[in-house]
Design an enzyme around this catalytic site. Structure first.
Site, PDB file in Angstrom:
ATOM      1  N   TYR A 119       0.776  -1.310   0.069  1.00  0.00           N
ATOM      2  CA  TYR A 119      -0.160  -0.042  -0.144  1.00  0.00           C
ATOM      3  C   TYR A 119       0.747   1.257  -0.049  1.00  0.00           C
ATOM      4  O   TYR A 119       0.728   2.237  -0.794  1.00  0.00           O
ATOM      5  CB  TYR A 119      -0.943   0.177   1.110  1.00  0.00           C
ATOM      6  CG  TYR A 119      -1.916   1.089   1.274  1.00  0.00           C
ATOM      7  CD1 TYR A 119      -3.114   0.766   0.556  1.00  0.00           C
ATOM      8  CD2 TYR A 119      -1.638   2.250   1.699  1.00  0.00           C
ATOM      9  CE1 TYR A 119      -4.032   1.979   0.645  1.00  0.00           C
ATOM     10  CE2 TYR A 119      -2.543   3.296   1.660  1.00  0.00           C
ATOM     11  CZ  TYR A 119      -3.833   3.278   1.259  1.00  0.00           C
ATOM     12  OH  TYR A 119      -4.506   4.142   1.266  1.00  0.00           O
ATOM     13  N   PHE A 171      -7.339  19.711 -24.329  1.00  0.00           N
ATOM     14  CA  PHE A 171      -8.136  18.394 -24.468  1.00  0.00           C
ATOM     15  C   PHE A 171      -9.412  18.287 -23.811  1.00  0.00           C
ATOM     16  O   PHE A 171      -9.396  18.982 -22.735  1.00  0.00           O
ATOM     17  CB  PHE A 171      -7.380  17.150 -23.937  1.00  0.00           C
ATOM     18  CG  PHE A 171      -8.073  15.903 -24.485  1.00  0.00           C
ATOM     19  CD1 PHE A 171      -7.894  15.557 -25.720  1.00  0.00           C
ATOM     20  CD2 PHE A 171      -8.027  15.026 -23.440  1.00  0.00           C
ATOM     21  CE1 PHE A 171      -8.660  14.104 -26.190  1.00  0.00           C
ATOM     22  CE2 PHE A 171      -8.776  14.036 -23.886  1.00  0.00           C
ATOM     23  CZ  PHE A 171      -9.141  13.271 -25.116  1.00  0.00           C
ATOM     24  N   ASP A 172     -10.363  17.524 -24.198  1.00  0.00           N
ATOM     25  CA  ASP A 172     -11.864  17.569 -23.727  1.00  0.00           C
ATOM     26  C   ASP A 172     -11.675  17.501 -22.112  1.00  0.00           C
ATOM     27  O   ASP A 172     -12.562  18.008 -21.311  1.00  0.00           O
ATOM     28  CB  ASP A 172     -12.656  16.911 -24.101  1.00  0.00           C
ATOM     29  CG  ASP A 172     -12.255  15.829 -25.208  1.00  0.00           C
ATOM     30  OD1 ASP A 172     -11.195  15.809 -25.505  1.00  0.00           O
ATOM     31  OD2 ASP A 172     -13.159  14.891 -25.321  1.00  0.00           O
ATOM     32  N   ASP A 232       0.738  19.287 -21.130  1.00  0.00           N
ATOM     33  CA  ASP A 232      -0.035  18.174 -20.840  1.00  0.00           C
ATOM     34  C   ASP A 232       0.719  17.191 -22.019  1.00  0.00           C
ATOM     35  O   ASP A 232       0.811  17.469 -23.148  1.00  0.00           O
ATOM     36  CB  ASP A 232      -1.400  18.275 -21.663  1.00  0.00           C
ATOM     37  CG  ASP A 232      -2.294  16.974 -21.878  1.00  0.00           C
ATOM     38  OD1 ASP A 232      -1.817  15.980 -21.762  1.00  0.00           O
ATOM     39  OD2 ASP A 232      -3.549  17.221 -21.948  1.00  0.00           O
ATOM     40  N   ALA A 288       0.763  13.451 -22.892  1.00  0.00           N
ATOM     41  CA  ALA A 288       0.467  12.225 -23.109  1.00  0.00           C
ATOM     42  C   ALA A 288       1.229  11.507 -24.314  1.00  0.00           C
ATOM     43  O   ALA A 288       1.805  10.520 -24.428  1.00  0.00           O
ATOM     44  CB  ALA A 288      -1.169  12.138 -23.716  1.00  0.00           C
ATOM     45  N   LYS A 294      -1.016   6.620 -23.653  1.00  0.00           N
ATOM     46  CA  LYS A 294      -0.443   6.864 -24.990  1.00  0.00           C
ATOM     47  C   LYS A 294       1.157   6.490 -24.931  1.00  0.00           C
ATOM     48  O   LYS A 294       1.674   5.367 -25.128  1.00  0.00           O
ATOM     49  CB  LYS A 294      -0.356   8.363 -25.409  1.00  0.00           C
ATOM     50  CG  LYS A 294      -1.928   8.569 -25.572  1.00  0.00           C
ATOM     51  CD  LYS A 294      -2.736   8.818 -24.543  1.00  0.00           C
ATOM     52  CE  LYS A 294      -4.296   9.224 -24.800  1.00  0.00           C
ATOM     53  NZ  LYS A 294      -5.210   9.419 -23.650  1.00  0.00           N
ATOM     54  N   HIS A 307     -20.505  13.056 -27.774  1.00  0.00           N
ATOM     55  CA  HIS A 307     -20.113  12.113 -28.653  1.00  0.00           C
ATOM     56  C   HIS A 307     -20.058  10.832 -28.388  1.00  0.00           C
ATOM     57  O   HIS A 307     -20.316   9.753 -29.038  1.00  0.00           O
ATOM     58  CB  HIS A 307     -18.872  12.557 -29.564  1.00  0.00           C
ATOM     59  CG  HIS A 307     -17.800  13.003 -28.322  1.00  0.00           C
ATOM     60  ND1 HIS A 307     -17.856  13.952 -27.608  1.00  0.00           N
ATOM     61  CD2 HIS A 307     -16.692  12.589 -28.036  1.00  0.00           C
ATOM     62  CE1 HIS A 307     -16.876  14.383 -26.843  1.00  0.00           C
ATOM     63  NE2 HIS A 307     -15.927  13.243 -27.229  1.00  0.00           N
TER      64      HIS A 307
HETATM   65  N1  F0G Z   1      -4.682  14.582 -22.269  1.00  0.00           N
HETATM   66  C1  F0G Z   1      -4.534  14.299 -23.816  1.00  0.00           C
HETATM   67  C2  F0G Z   1      -3.677  15.221 -24.738  1.00  0.00           C
HETATM   68  C3  F0G Z   1      -5.216  12.904 -24.185  1.00  0.00           C
HETATM   69  O1  F0G Z   1      -5.160  12.952 -25.317  1.00  0.00           O
HETATM   70  C4  F0G Z   1      -6.110  12.600 -23.387  1.00  0.00           C
HETATM   71  C5  F0G Z   1      -6.930  11.122 -23.806  1.00  0.00           C
HETATM   72  C6  F0G Z   1      -6.181  12.789 -22.100  1.00  0.00           C
HETATM   73  C7  F0G Z   1      -5.469  13.931 -21.635  1.00  0.00           C
HETATM   74  C8  F0G Z   1      -7.009  12.074 -20.874  1.00  0.00           C
HETATM   75  O2  F0G Z   1      -6.420  10.901 -20.604  1.00  0.00           O
HETATM   76  O3  F0G Z   1      -7.884   8.947 -21.394  1.00  0.00           O
HETATM   77  O4  F0G Z   1      -5.840   8.826 -19.632  1.00  0.00           O
HETATM   78  O5  F0G Z   1      -7.748   9.935 -19.039  1.00  0.00           O
HETATM   79  N2  F0G Z   1      -7.013  11.069 -24.957  1.00  0.00           N
HETATM   80  C9  F0G Z   1      -7.874   9.754 -25.613  1.00  0.00           C
HETATM   81  C10 F0G Z   1      -7.867  10.087 -27.065  1.00  0.00           C
HETATM   82  C11 F0G Z   1      -8.947   9.368 -24.802  1.00  0.00           C
HETATM   83  O6  F0G Z   1      -8.739   9.299 -27.575  1.00  0.00           O
HETATM   84  O7  F0G Z   1      -7.611  11.011 -27.756  1.00  0.00           O
HETATM   85  P1  F0G Z   1      -6.867   9.540 -20.097  1.00  0.00           P
END
Ligand code: F0G
Length: 460
Positions: free
Chosen positions: A71, A123-124, A215, A217, A258, A452
């Protein structure tokens, strides 16, 4: 056409299945023409995302057996911490269960009510978090980055410094709470951000005491493009480049799904001890104790190894080469795409593909359905549905500038022949493109920015 062969051989395989066109038409109908609602078993080649879909290496699988599931203070955490410090060059590492959890923590710390959060293109998941916090996310990418038909430029993910200065002048520096640079820029084609731009954005932000977050990824893919396209970096090692990238920010978030080459995981990394302590508190409440943050020991082991593998030249050359190969196949067939191809997929320009389908009839979503129907290939719409919004006063639809279908290439998963199947299917659709009509939404959830995932459509 050049194809850079896989720098690995395959020793475990996963069967995939072809289906008939009639069967896929039925599947589409049942899924209300929304690719997210299809069952994966009915998909032949799955390009809906590059997230969590990588094939792991033998070294990653082997490392998983070493998972320390304690843990607190697990060995696996310390191995992950060392690997992250090596790639990011930053001292403090808080794991999270995936990227959006790191986004949540970041938004809680940096997004302030009534203030602006500048980004190239947010990103969304950060956008959603910022909106909940009452902050205003603004996308200040260079103009060419918003135009799927613009001429190829090496770094279409760059922030426009003039736009950034103008926003600071107009709103006042005190009203800008954070700058977030997404590398590579997912929303406009996986387009990279140059080192010069990261450096200059950071200098401008510093002048006004605005914190910078990256960010990250797709950090290794971004570093690879810097190495290929930016003078002065051609002889540097990828990890030298990633460390320099992060030297310009206070904090980085990462969806490890990613460039971590793993199926689950996220990171919140910072050079500020104070920010780290704040992140620890939130992680304990929402994710898990500081040394696992929602990840199992074995998953941390896989990530520790995956991050290192993602920074290898031979891997990155093959990886970006594969995406370029698909882009070249499409261009050879006359199909309009965002150029140059970016890091993690090929983005087809829905406006130029179906010029007769207006944006409010979802041309790129129509193309996603056409591609699945034709070949069992699943891509994803990044356009009127995913990035559409509504005027808060009138409720009228607002449509995004970019209208594309993203074909993600999974890491180390498909071969060049799979990519040919995609290109040939799209070419057949392109030949009879006049016969396709648009679509209308018949169901959408209450949160427009997430519609979406669950929306339902009908064909017109
Ligand atoms: N930031 C970026 C630039 C991303 O592309 C994503 C996820 C996230 C944050 C969120 O990360 O999914 O690990 O919680 N992108 C995926 C996509 C879902 O299809 O582009 P997560």
């Amino acid at each position: 056409m050049e194809y850079i062969p896989e720098p690995f051989r395959i020793k475990m395989v996963e069967p995939i299945h072809k289906t008939t066109k009639e069967y896929r038409q039925q599947c589409l109908k049942e899924a209300q023409y929304n690719a997210f609602r299809l069952k994966a078993r009915d998909v032949y080649i799955d390009c809906i995302t590059d997230s969590g879909t990588s094939a792991m290496s033998q070294n990653q699988w082997a490392a998983m057996f070493m998972g320390d599931e304690s843990y607190a203070g697990a060995e696996s955490f310390y191995r992950l911490e060392a690997s992250v410090q090596d790639v990011f060059g930053m001292p403090y590492v808080q794991p999270t269960h995936q990227g959006r959890a790191a986004d949540y923590i970041m938004a809680q710390i940096y997004a302030k009510k009534g203030k602006y959060a500048i980004g190239n293109m947010h990103f969304d998941t950060f956008r959603g978090n910022a909106e909940v916090m009452g902050a205003y996310p603004v996308d200040l990418c260079i103009d060419e980055g918003f135009d799927a038909a613009s001429d190829p430029l090496p770094f279409k993910g760059n922030i426009d410094l003039n736009k950034m200065q103008a926003l600071i002048d107009e709103k006042g520096a005190d009203n800008v709470c954070v700058v977030i640079i997404t590398v590579t820029c997912n929303n406009n084609g996986g387009q990279p951000v140059s080192m010069q731009n990261i450096r200059e954005v950071s200098a401008l932000a510093k002048k006004y005491n605005i914190p910078v977050v990256i960010d990250s990824a797709r950090l290794a893919e971004n570093a690879w493009f810097i190495k290929q396209r930016e003078p002065g970096y051609e002889n540097k090692e990828i990890k030298e480049i990633t460390r320099e990238m992060f030297s310009y920010c206070e904090t980085a978030t990462m969806s490890s799904k990613k460039d971590g080459l793993v199926n689950i995981g996220g990171l919140f990394v910072t050079r500020s001890e104070d920010v780290y302590h704040q992140a620890n508190q939130m992680a304990i409440v929402h994710e898990g104790f500081i040394t696992y943050g929602g990840m199992s020991g074995r998953d941390m082991e896989a990530l520790a190894v995956g991050l290192q593998e993602a920074c290898e030249d031979s891997y990155l050359e093959y990886r970006t080469g594969q995406v370029k190969f698909l882009g070249d196949l499409l261009m050879e067939r006359g199909i309009p795409i965002i150029q140059p191809t970016g890091g993690h997929g090929v983005y087809v320009d829905g406006r130029r593909f179906f010029p007769h389908i207006p944006q409010h009839e979802f041309p790129s979503q129509r193309l996603v359905c056409a591609l699945y129907e034709e070949s069992g290939v699943r891509a994803v719409e990044i356009g009127a549905c995913a990035f559409g919004s509504k005027d808060p006063v009138t409720g009228e639809d607002i449509f995004p500038e970019l209208e594309t279908m993203r074909i993600c290439v999974n890491r180390r998963v498909y071969t060049s022949d799979h990519l040919r199947v995609i290109a040939d299917a799209l070419a057949r659709i392109y030949e009879r493109r006049d016969q396709y009509k648009g679509m209308k939404i018949v169901y959408e959830g209450p949160i427009v920015s997430l519609r979406h995932f669950t929306a339902g459509f009908e064909l017109l």
